[in-house]
Enzyme design. Structure first.
Site, PDB file in Angstrom:
ATOM      1  N   ARG A  38       0.827  -1.209   0.000  1.00 14.67           N
ATOM      2  CA  ARG A  38       0.000   0.000   0.000  1.00 14.67           C
ATOM      3  C   ARG A  38       0.859   1.256   0.000  1.00 14.67           C
ATOM      4  O   ARG A  38       0.516   2.256  -0.640  1.00 14.67           O
ATOM      5  CB  ARG A  38      -0.956  -0.019   1.198  1.00 14.67           C
ATOM      6  CG  ARG A  38      -2.043   1.042   1.114  1.00 14.67           C
ATOM      7  CD  ARG A  38      -3.131   0.816   2.139  1.00 14.67           C
ATOM      8  NE  ARG A  38      -2.628   0.906   3.511  1.00 14.67           N
ATOM      9  CZ  ARG A  38      -3.385   0.714   4.583  1.00 14.67           C
ATOM     10  NH1 ARG A  38      -4.659   0.388   4.444  1.00 14.67           N
ATOM     11  NH2 ARG A  38      -2.875   0.810   5.795  1.00 14.67           N
ATOM     12  N   LYS A  63      -2.801   6.415   1.192  1.00 10.51           N
ATOM     13  CA  LYS A  63      -2.626   6.847   2.578  1.00 10.51           C
ATOM     14  C   LYS A  63      -1.629   8.005   2.589  1.00 10.51           C
ATOM     15  O   LYS A  63      -0.441   7.846   2.896  1.00 10.51           O
ATOM     16  CB  LYS A  63      -2.147   5.680   3.443  1.00 10.51           C
ATOM     17  CG  LYS A  63      -2.468   5.845   4.924  1.00 10.51           C
ATOM     18  CD  LYS A  63      -2.294   4.528   5.651  1.00 10.51           C
ATOM     19  CE  LYS A  63      -2.555   4.659   7.141  1.00 10.51           C
ATOM     20  NZ  LYS A  63      -3.942   4.952   7.473  1.00 10.51           N
ATOM     21  N   GLU A 123     -16.527   6.234   3.579  1.00 14.80           N
ATOM     22  CA  GLU A 123     -15.841   5.827   4.808  1.00 14.80           C
ATOM     23  C   GLU A 123     -15.852   6.984   5.786  1.00 14.80           C
ATOM     24  O   GLU A 123     -16.510   7.998   5.567  1.00 14.80           O
ATOM     25  CB  GLU A 123     -14.417   5.365   4.506  1.00 14.80           C
ATOM     26  CG  GLU A 123     -13.508   6.409   3.878  1.00 14.80           C
ATOM     27  CD  GLU A 123     -12.056   5.925   3.802  1.00 14.80           C
ATOM     28  OE1 GLU A 123     -11.300   6.268   4.719  1.00 14.80           O
ATOM     29  OE2 GLU A 123     -11.699   5.243   2.841  1.00 14.80           O
TER      30      GLU A 123
END
Length: 341
Positions: free
Chosen positions: A82, A184, A220
């Site tokens: 990620r 992220k 989210e």
């Protein structure tokens, strides 16, 4: 190895410096060998790319002591992947996955005295991150980068037990179509700060963000993915290209299907159907699953049948199974647990 004299049972979720951290530098087109260092401070130019244009990405994972006394981490290879995806999106040089996992191992091993003992409820939080460090005044990617990993012992995210949260439908947008919501990056969290402060000021624990294109679909919160449970015990989670791909969510879906025999769906979740679900939870590294008892949409309340006192039964099973795997009570799928010592 003697543990540090820390009141493990009463640790909060905050920063406590440990003795070693890992640092590697990217310069002239390549990463150096990297090393463990003791200095927790970073020295950089006032015009560093990260300070001017927020060119920074990060990860979060934990190390903990299992019932049989081993220090382990949970699926660090997925954090490595990620971080690579995040770096590519911000035009940063990816840090190799095998070196990422090795750096995590080195830092945890060097700070093993800070890994809380089994049964304390505490863990060693691990924060890998990377940022542009050379001076950049024009709007462009930096040429030099630093990758670092630090650790800090933390207590349970919810002290005094887990209580279902009350969340609100946010008026703010978290991520745009074709934007950076799926990575992220620090910039995604910076933009959520005003929204979460506003939610707290209005008496809510968190925000529910809807898709910015139509504002009809659940996405989210500022830092966690949603999991819903239908009245016939099906596990449903929103699918969107602007949602961060949570490692905890991915693991919970696997647990639901392969350990609990539940049907799993990853699909568009329209806000209009939220009132039909039996249970709701937020999933992420810090708390694994945080139960949601109520969603408030501009004064209109949606109360889940699971209530405001405890986790719903299916979410409780998911939580117990995944934490059981992490702590060594339940046999883990191959490759999920990385034993450090």
């Amino acid at each position: 190895m003697e543990k540090k004299k820390i009141d493990w049972e009463n640790l909060g979720f905050g920063y406590i410096p440990t003795e070693k951290r890992y640092v590697a530098n990217f310069k002239d087109g390549k990463w150096d060998d990297g090393a463990l260092i003791e200095d927790a401070n970073i020295v950089m130019n006032e015009c560093a790319g990260v300070l001017q244009y927020a060119q920074t990405v990060f990860e979060g994972l934990k190390a903990y002591t299992t019932e049989d006394g081993h220090i382990v981490t949970f699926r660090p290879d997925l954090n490595a992947k990620r971080l690579i995806d995040s770096a590519k999106r911000l035009e940063m040089p990816p840090f190799p996955a095998e070196r990422f996992v090795d750096a995590v191992e080195q830092v945890v091993r060097a700070n093993a005295a800070y890994v809380p003992p089994y049964g304390s409820g505490a863990t060693l939080y691990i924060r890998p991150y990377m940022f542009g460090i050379n001076p950049v005044i024009g709007v462009k990617p930096a040429d030099e980068y630093q990758f670092r990993v630090f650790t800090t012992p933390v207590g349970p995210y919810f002290k005094g037990g887990v209580k279902p949260l009350t969340i609100c439908v946010s008026d703010f947008d978290r991520a745009a179509p074709h934007g950076t919501g799926h990575i992220k990056a620090g910039l995604n969290y910076a933009m959520s700060l005003h929204a979460i402060v506003t939610a707290h000021a209005n008496g809510f624990d968190e925000n529910m963000y809807l898709d910015s294109a139509t504002r009809t679909k659940v996405e989210e919160t500022g830092g966690a993915n949603f999991i819903f449970i239908t009245k016939d015990h099906k596990v449903v989670t929103p699918h969107s290209d602007t949602i961060l791909p949570s490692i905890t969510r991915r693991s919970l879906l696997y647990v639901a299907e392969h350990y609990l025999g539940l049907e799993v769906e990853e699909r568009d979740v329209y806000f209009e159907e939220v009132k039909e679900f039996a249970e709701c939870g937020l999933c992420g590294t810090a708390a694994v699953i945080s139960p949601v008892g109520k969603v408030v949409d501009h004064g209109k309340e949606i109360c889940f049948p699971s209530g405001m006192e405890k986790m719903g039964p299916t979410i409780q099973k998911l939580y117990d199974t995944l934490t059981g795997i992490q702590m060594g009570h339940i046999e883990a799928p191959e490759g999920w647990i990385k034993v450090i010592e």
